[in-house]
Design an enzyme around this catalytic site. Structure first.
Site, mmCIF file in Angstrom:
data_model
loop_
_atom_site.group_PDB
_atom_site.id
_atom_site.type_symbol
_atom_site.label_atom_id
_atom_site.label_comp_id
_atom_site.label_asym_id
_atom_site.label_seq_id
_atom_site.Cartn_x
_atom_site.Cartn_y
_atom_site.Cartn_z
ATOM 1 N N HIS A 110 -5.251 2.482 -4.497
ATOM 2 C CA HIS A 110 -5.125 1.378 -3.537
ATOM 3 C C HIS A 110 -3.669 0.965 -3.339
ATOM 4 O O HIS A 110 -3.089 1.253 -2.302
ATOM 5 C CB HIS A 110 -5.971 0.201 -4.036
ATOM 6 C CG HIS A 110 -5.987 -0.981 -3.135
ATOM 7 N ND1 HIS A 110 -7.033 -1.883 -3.117
ATOM 8 C CD2 HIS A 110 -5.084 -1.462 -2.235
ATOM 9 C CE1 HIS A 110 -6.788 -2.831 -2.234
ATOM 10 N NE2 HIS A 110 -5.599 -2.602 -1.692
ATOM 11 N N GLU A 116 17.536 2.489 -15.301
ATOM 12 C CA GLU A 116 18.439 1.441 -14.837
ATOM 13 C C GLU A 116 17.709 0.353 -14.043
ATOM 14 O O GLU A 116 17.996 -0.840 -14.191
ATOM 15 C CB GLU A 116 19.551 2.060 -13.982
ATOM 16 C CG GLU A 116 20.601 1.080 -13.497
ATOM 17 C CD GLU A 116 21.471 0.508 -14.620
ATOM 18 O OE1 GLU A 116 22.192 -0.472 -14.346
ATOM 19 O OE2 GLU A 116 21.429 1.026 -15.760
ATOM 20 N N HIS A 129 0.842 -1.192 0.000
ATOM 21 C CA HIS A 129 0.000 0.000 0.000
ATOM 22 C C HIS A 129 0.879 1.245 0.000
ATOM 23 O O HIS A 129 0.598 2.204 0.716
ATOM 24 C CB HIS A 129 -0.898 0.016 1.239
ATOM 25 C CG HIS A 129 -2.027 -0.958 1.184
ATOM 26 N ND1 HIS A 129 -2.967 -1.051 2.179
ATOM 27 C CD2 HIS A 129 -2.372 -1.891 0.266
ATOM 28 C CE1 HIS A 129 -3.853 -1.992 1.881
ATOM 29 N NE2 HIS A 129 -3.498 -2.527 0.721
#
EC number: 4.2.1.109
Length: 263
Positions: A200, A144, A122
């Site tokens: 979310h 990279e 999260h």
């Protein structure tokens, strides 16, 4: 909530238990599992009891508990399932603690991709990037840290000049309701190793717990970098990558799962 042992994807989940820990340098143990959860909390990935992880180790599947503060997780709090007879072999002493609601998502991803670890975070940047990008995919090239991402088609790492594509799906009232959207991602983006959930968070999966952890770290870095790039009007995908994508699109569509290196 239906008992996880009755989940159809868990029941159908087949793992080659003759291969121990695959290419992991260190085997996944319950102790390592809890230490990682605490580490992920400190990274800001699993605050407020959110976030989850599922990992296969030998003949066992370990899944984090639901609604438990991750920085205080103990070895006895981890749910453990036997992969051979599909039984629950360990659960927290506190009967009110349930297995993560992500468990059914983990079993689906593991079954469809052959992955042995799934991490759900999260993090703030995973949430924010989905609000800044209005399309249904996040893409970035010529960075990279893209080299830290596993390509399930080739069995090798992506190159610096490759384009990393992560599908974005809409959030749902509960994580179990993400089952069908994630199934759609697995069908439509077979090369994906992650999915972003709008407003979310992030799911990342891979062939080992170490590769999944590394990819989650690399993706989180790239998401944070992308937010700063967008602030400064820097394109996320280099024009050279667009040209290469046109040349490779037909080739990628012809690749079948049977041609993949073992996951």
């Amino acid at each position: 909530m239906v008992e996880f042992v009755n989940d159809p994807n868990f029941k159908d989940l087949v793992v080659d238990t003759t291969i121990d820990n695959r290419n992991d340098e260190e085997p996944m143990t319950i102790r390592n599992f809890t230490e990682l959860m605490i580490q992920f909390y400190k990274l800001g990935w699993m605050r407020g009891s959110g976030g989850a992880m599922g990992c296969i180790s030998g003949s066992e599947l370990m899944i984090s508990p639901s609604a438990l503060q991750k920085e205080r997780i103990r070895e006895q709090d981890v749910f453990v399932y036997n992969m051979k007879d599909k039984t629950e072999v360990q659960r927290p002493p506190n009967k009110r603690i349930t297995v993560s609601s992500c468990s059914v998502l983990f079993s689906l991803i593991m079954k469809e991709t052959g992955s042995e670890c799934v991490i759900h975070t999260h993090s703030k940047c995973a949430n924010l990037i989905t609000q800044l990008i209005k399309s249904n995919v996040f893409e970035i090239s010529h960075q990279e840290y893209i080299k830290g991402i596993y390509d399930p088609f080739s069995g090798k790492a992506l190159k610096y000049s490759d384009t990393l594509t992560i599908p974005i799906i809409d959030n749902m009232p509960s994580e179990s309701q993400l089952l069908e959207p994630i199934r759609g991602v697995l069908e439509n983006y077979p090369q994906a190793i992650a999915v972003l959930v709008r407003n979310h968070g992030l799911f990342v999966w891979g062939p080992t717990w170490e590769s999944t952890k590394i990819m989650t770290e690399c993706i989180d870095y790239l998401l944070e970098l992308s937010i700063e790039m967008l602030k400064n009007n820097i394109p996320l995908v280099n024009e050279e990558a667009f040209e290469k994508e046109d040349n490779l699109s037909d080739k990628m569509r012809t690749l079948m799962f049977g041609d993949m290196a073992p996951v």
